[in-house]
Design a protein around this motif. Structure first.
Motif, short mmCIF file in Angstrom:
data_model
loop_
_atom_site.label_atom_id
_atom_site.label_comp_id
_atom_site.label_asym_id
_atom_site.label_seq_id
_atom_site.Cartn_x
_atom_site.Cartn_y
_atom_site.Cartn_z
N MET A 1 8.81 15.37 0.36
CA MET A 1 9.60 15.01 -0.80
C MET A 1 8.82 14.02 -1.65
O MET A 1 8.73 12.84 -1.33
N GLU A 2 8.24 14.50 -2.74
CA GLU A 2 7.38 13.66 -3.57
C GLU A 2 8.15 12.64 -4.40
O GLU A 2 7.57 11.73 -4.97
N HIS A 3 9.48 12.79 -4.50
CA HIS A 3 10.27 11.86 -5.31
C HIS A 3 10.48 10.52 -4.62
O HIS A 3 10.93 9.57 -5.24
N THR A 4 10.13 10.42 -3.33
CA THR A 4 10.28 9.16 -2.59
C THR A 4 8.94 8.78 -1.97
O THR A 4 8.36 9.56 -1.21
N ILE B 1 0.86 -1.18 0.00
CA ILE B 1 0.00 0.00 0.00
C ILE B 1 0.90 1.24 0.00
O ILE B 1 1.84 1.33 0.79
N PHE B 2 0.59 2.18 -0.89
CA PHE B 2 1.29 3.47 -0.93
C PHE B 2 0.69 4.33 0.18
O PHE B 2 -0.45 4.78 0.09
N THR B 3 1.45 4.56 1.25
CA THR B 3 0.91 5.26 2.42
C THR B 3 1.14 6.77 2.36
O THR B 3 0.25 7.53 2.76
N SER B 4 2.31 7.21 1.93
CA SER B 4 2.56 8.65 1.88
C SER B 4 3.89 8.89 1.17
O SER B 4 4.55 7.97 0.72
N TYR B 5 4.25 10.15 1.10
CA TYR B 5 5.55 10.54 0.59
C TYR B 5 6.51 10.68 1.77
O TYR B 5 6.09 10.80 2.92
N LYS B 6 7.81 10.68 1.47
CA LYS B 6 8.82 10.96 2.49
C LYS B 6 8.61 12.39 2.97
O LYS B 6 8.36 13.29 2.16
N GLN B 7 8.68 12.61 4.28
CA GLN B 7 8.42 13.94 4.83
C GLN B 7 9.46 14.34 5.85
O GLN B 7 10.01 13.50 6.55
N GLY B 8 9.70 15.63 5.90
CA GLY B 8 10.47 16.22 6.98
C GLY B 8 9.52 16.97 7.89
O GLY B 8 8.29 16.84 7.78
#
Length: 110
Positions: A22-25, A10-17
């Motif tokens: 960061m939408e590329h991950t 399942i695609f849960t979210s993007y990498k975040q700070g």
């Protein structure tokens, strides 16, 4: 009957700070993987986001259909609960969050 050559994720979210996203991950939760050491098998595996578009395009076998695929690769582990970082050829759209991603069982590292 043949088995599948992919695992469900399942695609849960993007990498975040703290302030940035960061939408590329993309972060994926692989079904049946609940610990950090269990994710080692999936590192380097190919991922596929399959969807249908409005227009037909020609496929490699010469027939036209509406299926499209965005390919990616599992790059590293995220946390201790079996989440993984994945980079796709083009960023996954936001509407895919919560939907199924196929994690292929190739290439093999055995």
């Amino acid at each position: 009957m043949f088995g599948r050559l992919w695992s469900k994720a399942i695609f849960t979210s993007y990498k975040q700070g703290l302030w940035n996203q960061m939408e590329h991950t993309a972060l994926l939760k692989i079904e049946g993987v609940y610990a950090r050491d269990e994710t080692e098998f999936y590192l380097g595996k190919r991922c596929a986001n399959m969807y249908k578009a409005n227009n037909n395009t020609v496929t490699p076998d010469g027939k036209a259909n509406k299926a499209r695929v965005i390919w990616g690769k599992v790059t590293r582990v995220h946390g201790n609960s079996g989440m993984v970082h994945t980079k796709f050829q083009s960023n996954l759209p936001v509407k895919v969050i919560g939907h199924r991603i196929h994690v292929m069982l190739y290439p093999s590292r055995i």
